[in-house]
Motif scaffolding. Sequence first.
Motif, PDB file in Angstrom:
ATOM      1  N   ILE A  34       0.838  -1.199   0.000  1.00 20.48           N
ATOM      2  CA  ILE A  34       0.000   0.000   0.000  1.00 20.48           C
ATOM      3  C   ILE A  34       0.867   1.242   0.000  1.00 20.48           C
ATOM      4  CG2 ILE A  34      -0.169   0.081   2.537  1.00 20.48           C
ATOM      5  CD1 ILE A  34      -3.140   1.064   2.054  1.00 20.48           C
ATOM      6  N   LYS A  35       0.380   2.276  -0.672  1.00 21.69           N
ATOM      7  CA  LYS A  35       1.005   3.596  -0.553  1.00 21.69           C
ATOM      8  C   LYS A  35      -0.108   4.577  -0.215  1.00 21.69           C
ATOM      9  CE  LYS A  35       3.708   7.148  -2.802  1.00 21.69           C
ATOM     10  NZ  LYS A  35       4.609   7.528  -3.878  1.00 21.69           N
ATOM     11  N   VAL A  36       0.091   5.372   0.822  1.00 19.97           N
ATOM     12  CA  VAL A  36      -0.947   6.310   1.250  1.00 19.97           C
ATOM     13  C   VAL A  36      -0.470   7.741   1.065  1.00 19.97           C
ATOM     14  CG1 VAL A  36      -2.547   6.957   3.073  1.00 19.97           C
ATOM     15  CG2 VAL A  36      -1.649   4.620   2.994  1.00 19.97           C
ATOM     16  N   GLU A  37      -1.239   8.496   0.302  1.00 21.30           N
ATOM     17  CA  GLU A  37      -0.959   9.917   0.122  1.00 21.30           C
ATOM     18  C   GLU A  37      -1.780  10.713   1.124  1.00 21.30           C
ATOM     19  OE1 GLU A  37      -1.075  11.577  -3.952  1.00 21.30           O
ATOM     20  OE2 GLU A  37      -2.643  12.916  -3.235  1.00 21.30           O
ATOM     21  N   THR A  38      -1.152  11.709   1.776  1.00 23.34           N
ATOM     22  CA  THR A  38      -1.909  12.550   2.702  1.00 23.34           C
ATOM     23  C   THR A  38      -2.134  13.915   2.067  1.00 23.34           C
ATOM     24  OG1 THR A  38       0.176  13.163   3.748  1.00 23.34           O
ATOM     25  CG2 THR A  38      -1.104  11.421   4.806  1.00 23.34           C
ATOM     26  N   GLN A  39      -3.375  14.395   2.142  1.00 22.67           N
ATOM     27  CA  GLN A  39      -3.682  15.743   1.669  1.00 22.67           C
ATOM     28  C   GLN A  39      -4.078  16.567   2.884  1.00 22.67           C
ATOM     29  OE1 GLN A  39      -6.387  15.666  -1.652  1.00 22.67           O
ATOM     30  NE2 GLN A  39      -4.964  14.513  -2.933  1.00 22.67           N
ATOM     31  N   GLY A  40      -3.075  17.017   3.631  1.00 24.18           N
ATOM     32  CA  GLY A  40      -3.321  17.774   4.860  1.00 24.18           C
ATOM     33  C   GLY A  40      -3.194  19.265   4.620  1.00 24.18           C
ATOM     34  N   ILE A  42      -0.703  21.031   5.158  1.00 24.48           N
ATOM     35  CA  ILE A  42       0.629  21.354   4.645  1.00 24.48           C
ATOM     36  C   ILE A  42       0.674  21.140   3.135  1.00 24.48           C
ATOM     37  CG2 ILE A  42       1.620  19.030   4.912  1.00 24.48           C
ATOM     38  CD1 ILE A  42       3.599  21.924   6.210  1.00 24.48           C
ATOM     39  N   GLY A  43      -0.396  20.541   2.592  1.00 22.41           N
ATOM     40  CA  GLY A  43      -0.426  20.235   1.162  1.00 22.41           C
ATOM     41  C   GLY A  43      -0.312  18.735   0.958  1.00 22.41           C
ATOM     42  N   ILE A  44      -0.024  18.332  -0.293  1.00 17.43           N
ATOM     43  CA  ILE A  44       0.063  16.907  -0.598  1.00 17.43           C
ATOM     44  C   ILE A  44       1.425  16.370  -0.187  1.00 17.43           C
ATOM     45  CG2 ILE A  44       0.081  15.207  -2.470  1.00 17.43           C
ATOM     46  CD1 ILE A  44      -1.940  16.926  -3.936  1.00 17.43           C
ATOM     47  N   GLU A  45       1.421  15.251   0.550  1.00 14.66           N
ATOM     48  CA  GLU A  45       2.676  14.590   0.904  1.00 14.66           C
ATOM     49  C   GLU A  45       2.592  13.121   0.509  1.00 14.66           C
ATOM     50  OE1 GLU A  45       4.651  16.722   4.728  1.00 14.66           O
ATOM     51  OE2 GLU A  45       2.669  15.877   5.057  1.00 14.66           O
ATOM     52  N   ASN A  46       3.773  12.518   0.306  1.00 17.68           N
ATOM     53  CA  ASN A  46       3.860  11.122  -0.133  1.00 17.68           C
ATOM     54  C   ASN A  46       2.979  10.905  -1.371  1.00 17.68           C
ATOM     55  OD1 ASN A  46       4.954   8.572   0.109  1.00 17.68           O
ATOM     56  ND2 ASN A  46       3.211   7.794   1.275  1.00 17.68           N
ATOM     57  N   LYS A  47       3.167  11.783  -2.348  1.00 20.23           N
ATOM     58  CA  LYS A  47       2.269  11.841  -3.494  1.00 20.23           C
ATOM     59  C   LYS A  47       2.291  10.563  -4.334  1.00 20.23           C
ATOM     60  CE  LYS A  47       1.327  14.678  -7.517  1.00 20.23           C
ATOM     61  NZ  LYS A  47       0.029  15.285  -7.288  1.00 20.23           N
ATOM     62  N   ILE A  48       1.122  10.117  -4.722  1.00 19.13           N
ATOM     63  CA  ILE A  48       0.992   8.968  -5.617  1.00 19.13           C
ATOM     64  C   ILE A  48       1.145   9.488  -7.050  1.00 19.13           C
ATOM     65  CG2 ILE A  48      -0.595   7.207  -6.495  1.00 19.13           C
ATOM     66  CD1 ILE A  48      -1.902   7.385  -3.598  1.00 19.13           C
ATOM     67  N   THR A  49       2.164   9.007  -7.751  1.00 22.39           N
ATOM     68  CA  THR A  49       2.375   9.475  -9.125  1.00 22.39           C
ATOM     69  C   THR A  49       1.324   8.867 -10.042  1.00 22.39           C
ATOM     70  OG1 THR A  49       3.798   7.617  -9.662  1.00 22.39           O
ATOM     71  CG2 THR A  49       4.872   9.553  -8.724  1.00 22.39           C
ATOM     72  N   SER A  50       1.172   9.454 -11.230  1.00 20.92           N
ATOM     73  CA  SER A  50       0.171   8.904 -12.153  1.00 20.92           C
ATOM     74  C   SER A  50       0.538   7.477 -12.547  1.00 20.92           C
ATOM     75  CB  SER A  50       0.038   9.766 -13.413  1.00 20.92           C
ATOM     76  OG  SER A  50       0.745  10.944 -13.301  1.00 20.92           O
ATOM     77  N   LYS A  51       1.872   7.174 -12.573  1.00 19.32           N
ATOM     78  CA  LYS A  51       2.315   5.825 -12.905  1.00 19.32           C
ATOM     79  C   LYS A  51       1.881   4.846 -11.808  1.00 19.32           C
ATOM     80  CE  LYS A  51       6.547   3.394 -14.289  1.00 19.32           C
ATOM     81  NZ  LYS A  51       7.094   2.778 -13.070  1.00 19.32           N
ATOM     82  N   GLU A  52       2.117   5.231 -10.556  1.00 22.49           N
ATOM     83  CA  GLU A  52       1.707   4.381  -9.440  1.00 22.49           C
ATOM     84  C   GLU A  52       0.192   4.200  -9.422  1.00 22.49           C
ATOM     85  OE1 GLU A  52       5.167   5.328  -6.121  1.00 22.49           O
ATOM     86  OE2 GLU A  52       3.547   6.759  -6.451  1.00 22.49           O
ATOM     87  N   ALA A  53      -0.523   5.284  -9.745  1.00 20.79           N
ATOM     88  CA  ALA A  53      -1.982   5.194  -9.780  1.00 20.79           C
ATOM     89  C   ALA A  53      -2.429   4.214 -10.850  1.00 20.79           C
ATOM     90  CB  ALA A  53      -2.583   6.572 -10.039  1.00 20.79           C
TER      91      ALA A  53
END
Lengths: 105, 348
Positions: A34-40, A42-53
């Motif tokens: 799993i990869k979890v992106e946080t949109q807090g 502070i902004g987007i962190e641990n961003k899921i790239t379009s490739k990963e998506a």
Amino acid sequence: MKIVAVTACPTGIAHTYMAAEALEIAAKKLGHTIKVETQGSIGIENKITSKEAAEADLVIFAADVAVKEDIRFAKKPLYKVEAQKAIKNARLVVEEALKFYETNA
Amino acid sequence: MKEELKRIRVYLMTGVSYMIPIVVIGGVLIAFSIALSGVEAGKGANVTNPMLVNMLNIGVAAFSMMVPVLAGFIAYAIADRPGIAPGLVGGVLAGNVKAGFLGGIIAGFIAGYIARWIKGWKVPKQLKPVMPIFVIPILTSLAVGGLMIYVIGTPISNLMTAMTDWLKAMSMGNAVVLALIMGAMIAFDMGGPVNKVAFMFGAAMISEGVFTVMGPVAVAICVPPLGMGLATLLAPNKYTETEKDAGYGALAMGMIGITEGAIPFAAGDPLKVIPSIMFGSAIGAAVAAIGKVGDHAPHGGPIVLPVVDNRLMFIIAVLVGVTVTAFVVNYLKKPVTGEISGDNSFSA
């Protein structure tokens, strides 16, 4: 199974990150990556790239506010819950998401 | 560093994409209320019908947010969410010190870079939650606000006084040279300090009974929006979808003499658009000066035609200025490659 998830809450300083941590632990325990992106706030962190998506099998949104850039996940099986639910019982959320995946994929 | 320079246009376009609807609301409502009321000699736009006054006020409310939104969302593109609030604050201050949209762009970039820099600080885990809601917005706002007030505000007011004196001295000399300079000034920052000096000078001359200074200014006022509107129609492949939409708004605003209609284009690509509209406005104003065009109202654009002397020359001057602007800007601009949209581009 490859899972990607996005967490977000209105204030974006606590629940977003608690939900993210809970989902990571629960998914790994169940034997998935799993990869979890946080949109807090502070902004987007641990961003899921379009490739990963694109490579992901299943997408989970644990969010109480609109998820930014959700176009990345178009055409993917998408399971949505409140951030609160992922904090309380992340294992159940992941299991329900997998059930959703089986009935929809 | 080179990467970052490339991104500057993306930051600008993000800010512009959020600003465009505001410019359209403000521009179209103001234009509509003035168009239905008309322009009076000596007074300018004369909106009296209560419903139109309210419409004008709604438009003015939108316009008052234009620079803050531009600054806020430039900062958003750079620093993500923590940039928005300090950017908005910096944008309001840019308006307060009369720095116009160019001041707003500066405020947006400063707010964005400072917020992004503070975001990168390594802080203990316990402090992390207060960073985005407390530390970043307050420190960034103090920095960008102080800069707008102390570093940008004072020089601008000094500059405005100096330019006004300079124009007074120039007005004794050649009318065509004066028109060239004032035309370029009107287009330079569209509502900012340089524009205001030229406009106020033209308006002041009306009250002294000299109408041939305001005449060229009235032409210069409508050239940027009309020119950019025409440019989007002539070369649609050189403008993004949002810019093309802004083009129609710009045409409507130009007819009523609202120079701000061209701001979305100038803010998105300042180095190519601003010289083009300055050149077009200067040429248009010079043609008007040669044709001895006079304007009895402190307002510009085709709507002032009823209170203009030498109407045919006024129309010719506008057409020349608009055509020159459209051709120059389209010559400088390259076709767009791929749509730059507001939301997804900056972090993709």
